[in-house]
Each structure stands twice: as structure tokens, then as C-alpha cells.
Design an enzyme around this catalytic site. Structure first.
Site, PDB file in Angstrom:
ATOM      1  CB  CYS A 248     -28.218 -13.691  -3.404  1.00 16.21           C
ATOM      2  SG  CYS A 248     -29.075 -15.464  -3.343  1.00 16.21           S
TER       3      CYS A 248
ATOM      4  NE  ARG B 119     -23.835 -10.496  -1.117  1.00 16.83           N
ATOM      5  CZ  ARG B 119     -23.871  -9.793   0.086  1.00 16.83           C
ATOM      6  NH1 ARG B 119     -22.912  -9.306   0.641  1.00 16.83           N
ATOM      7  NH2 ARG B 119     -25.366  -9.618   0.557  1.00 16.83           N
TER       8      ARG B 119
ATOM      9  CD1 TRP C   3     -25.033 -20.383  -0.033  1.00 20.62           C
ATOM     10  CD2 TRP C   3     -27.162 -19.622   0.719  1.00 20.62           C
ATOM     11  NE1 TRP C   3     -25.397 -21.028   1.104  1.00 20.62           N
ATOM     12  CE2 TRP C   3     -26.727 -20.595   1.655  1.00 20.62           C
ATOM     13  CE3 TRP C   3     -28.418 -19.078   1.129  1.00 20.62           C
ATOM     14  CZ2 TRP C   3     -27.232 -21.048   2.522  1.00 20.62           C
ATOM     15  CZ3 TRP C   3     -29.056 -19.446   2.277  1.00 20.62           C
ATOM     16  CH2 TRP C   3     -28.495 -20.397   2.791  1.00 20.62           C
TER      17      TRP C   3
ATOM     18  CG  ASN D  85     -29.323 -10.644  -1.168  1.00 23.39           C
ATOM     19  OD1 ASN D  85     -29.370 -11.867  -0.648  1.00 23.39           O
ATOM     20  ND2 ASN D  85     -28.571  -9.693  -0.655  1.00 23.39           N
ATOM     21  N   GLY D  86     -32.254 -12.301  -0.970  1.00 18.18           N
ATOM     22  CA  GLY D  86     -33.362 -11.987   0.121  1.00 18.18           C
ATOM     23  C   GLY D  86     -34.176 -13.280   0.131  1.00 18.18           C
TER      24      GLY D  86
ATOM     25  CD  GLU E 253     -14.159 -19.342  15.515  1.00 21.32           C
ATOM     26  OE1 GLU E 253     -15.364 -19.217  15.929  1.00 21.32           O
ATOM     27  OE2 GLU E 253     -13.749 -18.824  14.426  1.00 21.32           O
TER      28      GLU E 253
ATOM     29  CE  LYS F  33     -13.718 -20.482  11.487  1.00 16.38           C
ATOM     30  NZ  LYS F  33     -14.254 -19.298  11.815  1.00 16.38           N
TER      31      LYS F  33
ATOM     32  CD  GLU G 144     -16.680 -21.769   8.546  1.00 16.72           C
ATOM     33  OE1 GLU G 144     -17.845 -20.997   8.289  1.00 16.72           O
ATOM     34  OE2 GLU G 144     -15.918 -21.470   9.569  1.00 16.72           O
TER      35      GLU G 144
ATOM     36  CG  HIS H 148     -20.315 -34.483  33.002  1.00 18.87           C
ATOM     37  ND1 HIS H 148     -20.708 -35.055  34.166  1.00 18.87           N
ATOM     38  CD2 HIS H 148     -19.582 -33.548  33.359  1.00 18.87           C
ATOM     39  CE1 HIS H 148     -20.030 -34.435  35.349  1.00 18.87           C
ATOM     40  NE2 HIS H 148     -19.584 -33.629  34.956  1.00 18.87           N
TER      41      HIS H 148
ATOM     42  CE  LYS I 289     -16.372 -13.134   5.238  1.00 18.56           C
ATOM     43  NZ  LYS I 289     -15.830 -13.952   6.463  1.00 18.56           N
TER      44      LYS I 289
END
Ligand code: M6R
Length: 582
Positions: free
Chosen positions: A2, A26, A71, A97-98, A456, A460, A463, A479, A577
Site C-alpha cells: 500500500c 507498493r 496491496w 497502509n498497515g 536466490e 528470482k 517470483e 536425499h 515491494k
């Protein structure tokens, strides 16, 4: 997570929209705007990204405007749940926002007073809670926020011709800009428009009108505003000829490495680290997502070089465990410096009496402010949701720190070859991308630091392409996960450690034997193995240096596969983000 932008100026709609556009990263589930026109609050909101309110905003000429990009947390991404939310009596509109944790009980008590709700959000409850309090706008906001549990950054437009803003945990900034007095979730909104800004402290309230910005403490006493210099310029947020931020940010890696080296050469940022590490017997590194991967890198590099136990923790897990740390330095890694899970660990470390070091790309962030010390990672503004240059900058910072603390005669110029090595890996990986494109799942394996790069690289890819991708320590494959390898399954094998090379190659051979397609990433001077695709790395000094560059082809690969699938790499579905909620 947000974004909020509020503006007080004669042509607020158009300019507030421009500010909100910069906060698109955001969240992009819905967007909306409210303004005070002829004494009445007018609201426009819609689903989808900020772009969808552009037509409305360009002709929305009221002096006071609040705007929001969402968001979704409470309630789906519908028009009703979009912000701004009007209070039950129409006296104010609010952007938030929150997350308000006690919104259900507040909603019930407001409902008992006959107040109804149009949305499923916690934010609408806050709007009506403020309106239901008595007194001036300042008093109402102050009384209402005292009843809130959770996190919030609020922008509230009152019919009394004033916008009030306040925060707890979520970020909020104010500035006097060339377009008017502005409130925003990120200083990126002020770039090119203001030379200075102020980061609101917890509980403070900013009062913004066309003529002035005033600041009040939690007792509603007027206080002075001490603005900080805003150093970033417009080039830092422009696309600079690229179509997507992600592509631009990958290509900036050599540049940001150079700025890191020149800043660390000019400013004495490392000397205070000696004192910080005095008496320290253990290191705990904390972060989320990509920053957590940087922590895994840091734990290995710092632990081995300083010869002390060093462990990486996922912030959201550590926060609710019962950590038992003694003589430990806590290192918190975060690009934004605003990630709620990571920030939430600071009070835990403080309670245990630990010293804290923030490693962040955002020097004015809450994390940098709340920790005892901080090191800048110097990656510049990163706007694509998928972190690329910031990851490289974070591990470069951790590597530099480890070298500085462990090496008497450390000279920052001994790292000057790295930008050129990074440049050599900014190649064309479209052939590799076309091989990965049809695969349902992709594996990444490696030993030691290469297993961190594997994790990582997998993050990437998944996502932004929504393909199933996993990163594993190479020895672990047999394993269990080897069962998933069949004909044509792509397996990327990172093999940058000479001592472990033969072992890793044995794992690659096991993959080949099951029909898997091996993509080998290794220094060009290592003996080649049987592979389907080879990415040669320039010769570097050690495993850690290879980690700084070997990730680059896989950031590019994720980008290319994402584009080939027709997705927007800057706005992966369901993500945002800055994750400022838990
Ligand atoms: O701002 P932070 O570094 O604290 O963010 C942490 C994660 O949310 C972030 O790294 C996330 O995993 C990225 N989208 C990964 O590309």
C-alpha cells in the site's frame, strides 16, 4: 504494501497522481483518490493499478487530495475495498497502509452505535472510529489512534480543510515540494520536487494545508520540523530508456558496485565496525526473502573469516521464537529498511541487550534509525519487486565487512576488479531462456556459497515467472529431490569452489544419468564436465567473489523467461515491494 500520497496545492489531483504513480511498486490491486471540492468530499476508486485513476485525476482540481494504491490484506481487491474510505458521517476520508489487529472488536463497538460499513477492510473501521471521536480533527485522530492495535500510516482528509497524517510502524514522510505540501509513503515521491524531507516519527501528527505543514507530538504539542537533505535526483527513478525497472536494475549492477567502492573509499564507514564487533562472540543475521539469502551469505563469510559462530535467521520466524543469544551482534539486512518482519526483530534484540547493525539500501529508513549502527549498501533506488542490484550490493557490503574485520591490511581498492567481472556477465541469455521456457520446474544446486546463490536464483525465477523452482545444496539432491528429475528437467549447477568441484560434478552426473539437462556455471579455467549449457565465469579470488557475479545471469534469465511468457517483471502477481505488514 500500500502506498499513500497526499497533496495540498491548487492542482492537487494531477500532481498527486504523479506522486502516486511512483508508489505503484507498493501494491497494484486497486487505487483511489479523494478531494475536498466545494466543502464536500469527492471520492474516485477503481480496481487494478494506479494507471486506472489517471483520467479522473488529471481533471480533479481541488486544493486537498489524498490518494492510495493498495496491496490487499483485509478483503479482496474490489472497488468497495479500495481506498480512500469515507467515514460513516461523510466528515472525513482516509487512506491507510498497515494492518489494524483489533479492527473486529472496534467494528463491533461502532456497529453497536448504529454505524454501518460498506467494505470488508480494517481501514474503513479506522475512518469511522476517528469520525466518532469528539473534538478538533487533531484531537479526534489522536484519540482514535490510541485505540488501534497493529501498524498504520494514515492520511486523513477532514472537511475542516486539513489533511492529517500519522504513523506507527509503517513509513510516512512529509516535504514542502514545488507542487505543494506533500505526504508520502516513500521519499521517491519528492524526487525532483523537493530538496529536503522529514520522516515522521512514531505517534507524531503532521497537519498539512495549502499554506503550511505543522508537526505535533503525541501530546498534541506543536514541535519544530528538522528536515533532512534529499540527495536522490530524477535519473535514479527514470527508466532511462529501458522498458522495465528490473532490466534497468540488473544492468546497473557494475555501476552500483563502483559507487559502493567509491563511497567506502571516501567515507570512513568501516572504522566504527571495529568497536561494534568488540566483545562479540556470535553473529545473528536476520532478513526476509532475498535479504535472508544475503544473510545466509553473510553468516558463512563472516563466520569463517572471523572464526566465530554466525547464523542466518528468517525474521518472521525469529520474532516468535525464544532466541537465546549472548555476546551476539545482530545484523539486520533489508533493502527497504521498512520490512515489518525484520523491523519487528529490533525490539527483541534490544530487550536481550544485543548491539544491532542495519545493512540497508534506505538510509533514512526506520531500520537505519532504530539500530545502533548502519552500513549503506549504495544500490540506489530499486523499484522492481524482484530484488536484483540490491542483493548484489547487500552481499558486497557483507563481504567488504568480513574482509575489513579479518584482514589487517584490507584496502577497498582490492575489490576494484569486481565491477568489470559483473559487466562481463551482463550477456545475452535468450538461448538459455528458450530452453527453460517449456520446463514446468527448474532446480538450482551448488555447495557452500553456491547453495545460497541457488536459493536466490530459484526465488528470482519463481517470483516473476510463476514456475516451480527450488535451490538446494548439491549434496542434498540425492536425499529426496532427485526423484523429481526426469527427462529434460533443467538443473543449474553452480560450481565455483575448486575444492568442492569434483563433488559437485558428481552431483551433476547423477542429474545427467536421470535425463536432466545440466546448465553449468563455473570459472572458465576449471576443468569442464559434460553439460548441456555452460556459463563461464571470469577468474576471481574466492568463492565469495564468484557469488557476487554468478547470480547475474539468473536474474537476466528470470527476466527473459518472464517476458517470453508475457508477464510484467516489475509487478509480479500477489506481491509488493515493501512488505510493511506481518
Ligand atoms: O526490503 P527488504 O529487503 O527487507 O525485503 C525483503 C523481501 O521482501 C524481498 O527481498 C523479497 O523477497 C523480494 N521480492 C525478492 O526479490
Amino acid at each position: 504494501m500500500c502506498g499513500i500520497a497526499c497533496l495540498a496545492s491548487p492542482s492537487s489531483g494531477k500532481n498527486c497522481y504523479k506522486a502516486l504513480e511512483k508508489l505503484d511498486y507498493r501494491g497494484y490491486d486497486s487505487a483511489g483518490m479523494a478531494g475536498l471540492a466545494d466543502g464536500e468530499i469527492e471520492i474516485f476508486k477503481t480496481t487494478g493499478s494506479v494507471k486506472n485513476i489517471e483520467d479522473f485525476a488529471k481533471d480533479f482540481d481541488c486544493p486537498l487530495v489524498i490518494a492510495h494504491t493498495r496491496w490487499a490484506t483485509h478483503g479482496g481487491p474490489t472497488k468497495e475495498n479500495a481506498h480512500p474510505h469515507l467515514s460513516y458521517d461523510g466528515s472525513l476520508a482516509l487512506v491507510h497502509n498497515g494492518i489494524i489487529e483489533n479492527y473486529q472488536s472496534l467494528k463491533t463497538s461502532l456497529a453497536e452505535c448504529g454505524i454501518g460499513f460498506k467494505s470488508e477492510t480494517d481501514s474503513e473501521v479506522v475512518a469511522s472510529l476517528i469520525a466518532h471521536e469528539s473534538g478538533s480533527p487533531l484531537e479526534k485522530l489522536s484519540k482514535a489512534t490510541k485505540r488501534l492495535e497493529g501498524s498504520f500510516a494514515l492520511g486523513v482528509l477532514f472537511k475542516e480543510k486539513v489533511i492529517l497524517a500519522t504513523r506507527r510502524h509503517s513509513p510516512l514522510y512529509i516535504a514542502v515540494t514545488t507542487e505543494g505540501n506533500m505526504i508520502a509513503s516513500d521519499v521517491v515521491c519528492f524526487i525532483g520536487l523537493a530538496k529536503e524531507f522529514y520522516a515522521l516519527k512514531e505517534g507524531e501528527i503532521a497537519m498539512v494545508t495549502e499554506d503550511k505543514i505543522e508537526l505535533y507530538d503525541s501530546q498534541l504539542k506543536k514541535i519544530d520540523i528538522s528536515f533532512c537533505e534529499l540527495e536522490k535526483d530524477e535519473t535514479s527513478i527514470s527508466l532511462n530508456g529501458y522498458e522495465y525497472y528490473m532490466e534497468k536494475e540488473i544492468n546497473e549492477i557494475p555501476i552500483i558496485m563502483r559507487s559502493f567502492l567509491s563511497r567506502y573509499a571516501k567515507e570512513d564507514l568501516l572504522t566504527p565496525m571495529k568497536k561494534l564487533f568488540e566483545g562479540v562472540d556470535n553473529i545473528a543475521l536476520v532478513g526476509c526473502g532475498t535479504a535472508y539469502h544475503a544473510c545466509l551469505f553473510g553468516a558463512k563469510v563472516l563466520g569463517e573469516r572471523l572464526n566465530m559462530p554466525a547464523h542466518a535467521y528468517i525474521a518472521s520466524e525469529l520474532k516468535y521464537s525464544r532466541p537465546c543469544f549472548k555476546n551476539t551482534l545482530a545484523i539486520l539486512v533489508s533493502q527497504s529498511g521498512e520490512t515489518a518482519d525484520t523491523l519487528g526483530c529490533v525490539p527483541i534484540f534490544k530487550k536481550l541487550g544485543l548491539k544491532t547493525l542495519a545493512i540497508t539500501n534506505t538510509e533514512h529508513s526506520a531500520l537505519a534509525r532504530e539500530c545502533d549502527a548502519y552500513l549503506p549498501v549504495c544500490a540506489g533506488v530499486e523499484l522492481a519487486v524482484a530484488s536484483t542490484k540490491a542483493y548484489v550490493a547487500q552481499i558486497l557490503t557483507l563481504y567488504t565487512l568480513a574482509r575489513y574485520l579479518s584482514q589487517e591490511d584490507f584496502d577497498i581498492f582490492s575489490l576494484s576488479h569486481l565491477p568489470e567481472a559483473a559487466e562481463r556477465l551482463l550477456g545475452d541469455y535468450s538461448r538459455l531462456a528458450s530452453e527453460i521456457l517449456p520446463a514446468q520446474r527448474v532446480f538450482f544446486i551448488g555447495r557452500g556459497l553456491d547453495s545460497v546463490t541457488s536459493q536466490e536464483a530459484a526465488l528470482k525465477l519463481k517470483e516473476i515467472t510463476y514456475k516451480s523452482a527450488e535451490g538446494y545444496p548439491a549434496g542434498e539432491l540425492k536425499h529426496g529431490t532427485l526423484a523429481l528429475i526426469d527427462k529434460g528437467t533443467p538443473v543449474v549447477v553452480f560450481a565455483t569452489n575448486q575444492d568442492l568441484y569434483k563433488k559437485t560434478m558428481a552431483n551433476a552426473t547423477e542429474v545427467k544419468a536421470r535425463g536432466g539437462k545440466v546448465i553449468l556455471v563455473a570459472p572458465s579455467n576449471f576443468e569442464k564436465c559434460d553439460c548441456d549449457y555452460f556459463i563461464p565465469l571470469p577468474t576471481l579470488k574466492d568463492e565469495a567473489e564468484y557469488s557476487l557475479v554468478s547470480i547475474i545471469p539468473f536474474q537476466s534469465l528470470a527476466f527473459l523467461v518472464c517476458r517470453a511468457l508475457g508477464y510484467n517483471p516489475d509487478k509480479p502477481r500477489n506481491l509488493a515491494k515493501s512488505v510493511t505488514v506481518e
